[in-house]
Design a protein around this motif. Structure first.
Motif, PDB file in Angstrom:
ATOM      1  N   PRO A  36       1.947   6.697   5.182  1.00  0.00           N
ATOM      2  CA  PRO A  36       2.463   7.018   3.706  1.00  0.00           C
ATOM      3  C   PRO A  36       3.185   8.230   3.849  1.00  0.00           C
ATOM      4  O   PRO A  36       3.769   8.696   2.913  1.00  0.00           O
ATOM      5  CB  PRO A  36       1.029   7.235   2.958  1.00  0.00           C
ATOM      6  CG  PRO A  36       0.201   7.591   3.872  1.00  0.00           C
ATOM      7  CD  PRO A  36       0.504   6.969   5.033  1.00  0.00           C
ATOM      8  N   HIS A  37       3.257   9.250   5.030  1.00  0.00           N
ATOM      9  CA  HIS A  37       3.849  10.323   5.296  1.00  0.00           C
ATOM     10  C   HIS A  37       5.552  10.110   4.915  1.00  0.00           C
ATOM     11  O   HIS A  37       6.356  10.943   4.345  1.00  0.00           O
ATOM     12  CB  HIS A  37       3.741  10.792   6.545  1.00  0.00           C
ATOM     13  CG  HIS A  37       4.755  11.987   6.876  1.00  0.00           C
ATOM     14  ND1 HIS A  37       4.682  13.270   6.709  1.00  0.00           N
ATOM     15  CD2 HIS A  37       5.631  11.704   7.823  1.00  0.00           C
ATOM     16  CE1 HIS A  37       5.882  13.726   6.981  1.00  0.00           C
ATOM     17  NE2 HIS A  37       6.524  12.878   7.913  1.00  0.00           N
ATOM     18  N   GLU A  38       6.091   8.795   5.345  1.00  0.00           N
ATOM     19  CA  GLU A  38       7.088   8.395   5.105  1.00  0.00           C
ATOM     20  C   GLU A  38       7.563   8.480   3.554  1.00  0.00           C
ATOM     21  O   GLU A  38       8.854   8.930   3.237  1.00  0.00           O
ATOM     22  CB  GLU A  38       7.684   7.183   5.506  1.00  0.00           C
ATOM     23  CG  GLU A  38       7.221   6.688   6.937  1.00  0.00           C
ATOM     24  CD  GLU A  38       8.255   7.229   7.792  1.00  0.00           C
ATOM     25  OE1 GLU A  38       9.016   7.730   7.560  1.00  0.00           O
ATOM     26  OE2 GLU A  38       7.613   7.042   9.029  1.00  0.00           O
ATOM     27  N   VAL A  39       6.588   8.161   2.707  1.00  0.00           N
ATOM     28  CA  VAL A  39       6.881   8.017   1.332  1.00  0.00           C
ATOM     29  C   VAL A  39       6.667   9.564   0.514  1.00  0.00           C
ATOM     30  O   VAL A  39       7.405   9.903  -0.109  1.00  0.00           O
ATOM     31  CB  VAL A  39       5.856   7.133   0.622  1.00  0.00           C
ATOM     32  CG1 VAL A  39       6.271   7.130  -0.926  1.00  0.00           C
ATOM     33  CG2 VAL A  39       6.246   5.423   1.179  1.00  0.00           C
ATOM     34  N   VAL A  78      -1.121   6.522  -1.977  1.00  0.00           N
ATOM     35  CA  VAL A  78       0.416   6.208  -1.406  1.00  0.00           C
ATOM     36  C   VAL A  78       0.311   4.822  -0.553  1.00  0.00           C
ATOM     37  O   VAL A  78      -0.503   4.904   0.454  1.00  0.00           O
ATOM     38  CB  VAL A  78       1.021   7.259  -0.908  1.00  0.00           C
ATOM     39  CG1 VAL A  78       2.313   7.133  -0.598  1.00  0.00           C
ATOM     40  CG2 VAL A  78       0.612   8.663  -1.475  1.00  0.00           C
ATOM     41  N   HIS A  79       1.150   4.018  -0.925  1.00  0.00           N
ATOM     42  CA  HIS A  79       1.467   2.909   0.085  1.00  0.00           C
ATOM     43  C   HIS A  79       2.851   2.690   0.506  1.00  0.00           C
ATOM     44  O   HIS A  79       3.649   3.277  -0.072  1.00  0.00           O
ATOM     45  CB  HIS A  79       1.372   1.627  -1.016  1.00  0.00           C
ATOM     46  CG  HIS A  79      -0.070   1.478  -1.564  1.00  0.00           C
ATOM     47  ND1 HIS A  79      -1.112   1.042  -1.038  1.00  0.00           N
ATOM     48  CD2 HIS A  79      -0.527   1.707  -2.702  1.00  0.00           C
ATOM     49  CE1 HIS A  79      -2.220   0.968  -1.913  1.00  0.00           C
ATOM     50  NE2 HIS A  79      -1.833   1.546  -2.863  1.00  0.00           N
ATOM     51  N   CYS A  80       2.821   2.505   1.748  1.00  0.00           N
ATOM     52  CA  CYS A  80       4.200   2.409   2.506  1.00  0.00           C
ATOM     53  C   CYS A  80       4.195   0.786   3.119  1.00  0.00           C
ATOM     54  O   CYS A  80       3.894   0.840   4.397  1.00  0.00           O
ATOM     55  CB  CYS A  80       4.584   3.385   3.277  1.00  0.00           C
ATOM     56  SG  CYS A  80       6.125   3.332   4.246  1.00  0.00           S
ATOM     57  N   PRO A  81       4.472  -0.140   2.319  1.00  0.00           N
ATOM     58  CA  PRO A  81       4.565  -1.475   3.060  1.00  0.00           C
ATOM     59  C   PRO A  81       5.744  -1.621   3.815  1.00  0.00           C
ATOM     60  O   PRO A  81       6.592  -1.017   3.353  1.00  0.00           O
ATOM     61  CB  PRO A  81       4.331  -2.523   1.910  1.00  0.00           C
ATOM     62  CG  PRO A  81       4.883  -1.833   0.756  1.00  0.00           C
ATOM     63  CD  PRO A  81       4.575  -0.300   0.975  1.00  0.00           C
TER      64      PRO A  81
END
Lengths: 355, 532
Positions: free
Chosen positions: A295-298, A312-315
């Motif tokens: 989730p660091h990307e988001v 936080v979700h990052c699918p």
């Protein structure tokens, strides 16, 4: 001993491939395209056929299945690995049947007629030994490899049949197949391309720079503007990670929104997918369908305190149902989504669906 | 005589638009007169009279293809994103108008009469709505459904060089620098401005500026840099700045406060418009202030007048924004039940207020905040909600179809509600509504009535705002793909700010007047206009 050397060499290669797969899928976007993965898998399977010790087709299939299970477990989201393994298994079955002399053009599927008439024949245990089997299988795998090499070109060759001049085409993220497709059409036709950047990985940026360098007028938009801009788009052309057995897609996240917007404006949605992406999976396996990355990307760690209180979700992938898709373009031509199940039955044997 | 007199009004209207008739307009008038002479015998007078009257009065007002940017007439400040061109200018279609040939003496008499009419109409039209103003011109059709005379605002005619020239002249007169467009514009949007954040307008101003009040300069800078963002925040900031202006204002001798103050405000509004195009809510606020100022009776003393105006502004903020928020929260809380999973998009002050109020009233729910690049406003909303203790989830807009099966309701904020029921809001809102509709999740839009707008729009292209394209550039893993996008000739970046959501995606609009469907917006507008 030369035999054991070959074996250790083989196991080394398999291990190297497995660790490659594990690393490659570590969330920062594929380091290699699916075409490369497919080629490497097939090459590795050819090596196994050539170097491993087996006496009958059944043994070979067991070995391949075992290695296949390990490979798919290393990176479950990389379905091309599993697809290639199933293709090779089907090749082995076919070569075995050919060596035995029985014709295999009859339908593979279970039918009531087959069950009643060919009682014992379905109890194939592939135990017979044929001397020429190895050579035949390796030759067939070589054919498969040549087919794999040419997939992108075959798809790109069909570009002019689908793109007319002064069109506005929308795409999302980065697909090498679609890139080749559009570049091939751009040699003869003038059109515009709108690329949705596909956050958080923003692979659309790379796609846009590459397309604009090839002489195509490109615009980069954010994901939020997809619906706003869709009314001026004539066609949507996308790539995908996997084509599922029901004709649906597992594609990069944001594709479902794109497909819905295209449906709302009655814009055709064209999927460029080579045959090796076709997978016998169905989308109702909840736990294996989605893949998540950091989730660091988001929400980067610089956000501080709130991080501990927030989910936080990052699918990475999205499911696109087959009703939203207009056409599949593959290396063997164009198909409607309702035809995919038939293609699958030609590529894979039903007993191989579960490795 | 009849025909002459309405040509007179036609001309009067045209003249009152611009300071002088430009060369092209004069030529056109001459051509028209020639044509009228030709058609004199052909048409029947009485039959076409009625239609001509209407056509002329409306066409002459909208026929000027380069609508002036600051009409001195009843039109609200052009900065109000007011309007679609109402009627196809009938000046080109052969208006079979009969006009007798004119002699010089007749022309002179006409001109004199024109000036009288102009002065009279100016007195009658000042600060009133379109309806009443139009009746000041007796030739306009006296029906209730007046065609509100609309002119295209300048900021959606950037591809028209005449409009740009006029704007430049006007700004020069007001001593405000002209802001230049930046970067390659996508061809679909060549009719809109595209500015760069790195080149704020204040760089071209001399500090201290003698023309523009420093509070306004500061405000303009805050707008252009995005420090003050969000339509409520911008309106409130604007009204506070105007309060400061009014406090510092002194009436020059021989001038009336009601007229001079309005004129003083015009360059400020132009300046703010240059910094960042005005929003619908700001436009409505400005209309209100101008009306209040011009309604100040001339015998009122300066201190009293100023006090009254300050009071008016306070009331406006209080009623239209703060109390409206309370009313909307009261209605909205009825719609939130325990166990709800609510999805919100970006940072809407109203929606955040509603959620916080609901949480205070001990409703049990959790919130999913959806965000999008490049503004990433959702993070601000996330901070505010988490601070209150609401449990939140955060995703980007590309993951919305993953997260929607969990959601029970969607709450969206709006920038403006258009008269045809479309919702104008931050880009991405229509997408969320679309996906929610596909998953059968109810979509509720929360909007105060002061944001209701008489404009109509069906797509997000004709009237929008283009933000700085450099915002799309991002550096990932050390590589910035789009760094030199300016050098690549065929590459364009598009950073839209707004989009419109069709009313069939929206299930309910919660306003301070109650809960209405999207299609009832023009009814509310009519009711408001009658009140005014």
């Amino acid at each position: 001993m030369p035999g054991s050397d070959k074996e250790t060499d083989l196991t080394e290669r398999i291990e190297a491939f497995l660790s490659d797969l594990k690393r490659g899928g570590s969330g920062t976007g594929p380091l290699r395209g699916s075409a490369e993965t497919a080629r490497e898998t097939t090459a590795l399977l050819r090596r196994i056929t050539a170097q491993a010790r087996w006496s009958s087709a059944g043994d070979l299939m067991e070995i391949i299945r075992k290695e296949g299970r390990r490979m798919t477990a290393a990176q479950p989201s990389e379905t091309t690995v599993g697809n290639m393994i199933r293709r090779v298994l089907k090749i082995i079955r076919e070569e075995y049947a050919r060596s035995r002399g029985s014709s295999e053009e009859t339908d593979q599927q279970e039918s009531l007629h087959k069950l009643l008439t060919s009682g014992g024949l379905s109890e194939e245990n592939f135990r017979q030994h044929f001397a020429a089997l190895k050579a035949n299988v390796i030759e067939a795998i070589n054919e498969l490899l040549t087919e794999l090499e040419g997939t992108t070109d075959n798809i790109a060759m069909q570009a002019l049949e689908h793109i007319h001049s002064n069109e506005v085409i929308m795409t999302i993220g980065r697909s090498r197949t679609v890139e080749a497709f559009l570049k091939d059409a751009a040699r003869k036709r003038k059109f515009h391309v709108i690329v949705a950047e596909c956050a958080p990985f923003c692979q659309g940026h790379e796609m846009a720079t590459s397309l604009s360098k090839a002489g195509i007028e490109t615009t980069v938009i954010t994901d939020a503007a997809i619906f706003a801009v869709m009314s001026r788009v004539n066609k949507v052309i996308i790539g995908t990670q996997t084509v599922l057995a029901n004709g649906g897609l597992r594609a990069v996240n944001g594709t479902h929104t794109l497909a819905l917007a295209a449906k709302h404006h009655s814009t055709p949605l064209i999927v460029c997918a080579p045959m090796f992406k076709l997978s016998p999976q169905f989308p109702n396996e909840e736990d294996t369908f989605h893949k998540f990355v950091s989730p660091h990307e988001v929400l980067p760690f610089t956000e501080g305190e709130i991080l501990s209180k927030v989910n936080v979700h990052c699918p990475v992938f999205d499911y696109v149902p087959p009703e939203l898709i207009t056409l599949f373009i593959s290396n063997i031509g164009g198909h409607a989504p309702s035809y995919i199940y038939r293609l699958m039955s030609e590529l894979y044997h039903p007993e191989d669906h579960e490795l | 005589y009849f025909n002459r007199s309405y040509l007179l009004f036609g001309c009067a209207y045209q003249q009152s638009e611009g300071r002088e008739l430009t060369k092209e307009e004069k030529q056109r008038l001459r051509k028209e007169k020639k044509q009228q002479k030709k058609n004199k015998e052909k048409k029947d007078d009485n039959a076409s009279q009625e239609s001509e009257k209407e056509k002329k009065s409306v066409s002459s007002s909208s026929s000027a293809p380069q609508p002036p940017t600051q009409p001195a007439t009843q039109k609200a400040p052009s900065a109000v994103p007011a309007p679609a061109p109402a009627v196809v200018p009938a000046s080109e279609t052969p208006a079979p108008v009969e006009k007798p040939a004119k002699s010089k003496a007749e022309l002179k008499a006409e001109r004199r009469a024109r000036q009288e009419a102009e002065r009279a109409s100016k007195q009658g039209k000042k600060g009133e709505t379109g309806q009443q103003a139009a009746t000041g011109k007796p030739k306009a059709p006296p029906s209730e459904l007046q065609p509100v005379v609309k002119r295209l605002p300048e900021h959606i005619q950037v591809d028209n060089p005449d409009v740009l020239k006029k704007l430049a002249k006007k700004l020069e007169r007001q001593q405000i620098p002209l802001r230049l467009d930046y970067g390659y514009k996508v061809s679909l949007f060549s009719h809109l401005h595209q500015y760069s954040r790195k080149a704020p307008l204040t760089q071209q101003l001399s500090i201290p500026s003698s023309v523009i009040h420093p509070a306004i300069v500061r405000l303009g800078l805050q707008y252009s840099q995005g420090i003050v963002a969000g339509s409520n925040a911008r309106s409130v900031a604007l009204l506070h700045a105007f309060k400061q202006v009014i406090r510092d204002y002194t009436t020059p001798p021989n001038e009336e406060l009601s007229r001079d103050l309005v004129n003083k405000l015009k360059p400020y509004i132009s300046f703010l418009n240059q910094c960042r195009p005005l929003s619908a809510s700001m436009g409505n606020a400005i209309k209100y202030i101008k009306k209040e100022i011009s309604n100040i009776p001339s015998q009122c003393k300066e201190e009293e007048a100023k006090g009254k105006l300050l009071n008016c502004i306070e009331c406006y903020i209080n009623e239209k924004i703060i109390l409206a928020a309370k009313a909307i929260a009261k209605y909205a809380i009825e719609k939130i039940s325990d166990g709800d999973v609510i999805l919100v998009y970006g940072c809407s002050s109203l929606v955040n207020h509603i959620l916080c109020e609901a949480f205070e009233k001990n409703r049990k729910f959790r919130v999913i905040v959806v965000d999008s690049r490049p503004r990433l406003e959702g993070r601000e909303a996330l901070r505010r909600l988490v601070q209150r203790g609401i449990s939140c989830t955060y995703v980007l807009i590309s993951a919305v179809s993953y997260i929607l099966p969990e959601v029970s309701k969607v709450f969206l904020g709006a920038h403006a509600l258009l008269a045809n029921g479309y919702v104008m809001s931050r880009v991405g809102t229509s997408q969320i509504a679309l996906v929610a509709k596909a998953f059968n999740v109810p979509v509720l839009v929360c909007c105060e009535t002061y944001k209701f707008c008489e404009r109509v729009q069906t797509d997000s292209f004709v009237s929008n705002e283009l933000d700085d394209p450099d915002d799309l550039i991002v550096t990932r893993k050390g590589k910035t793909q789009l760094e030199d996008w300016q050098q690549v000739p065929l590459l364009g970046l598009l950073n839209l700010v707004y989009d419109v959501t069709p009313p069939d995606f929206v299930d309910l609009v919660i306003t301070d007047l109650g809960m209405i469907p999207c299609t009832s917006v023009p009814v509310v507008l009519r009711v408001k206009n009658v009140d005014l």
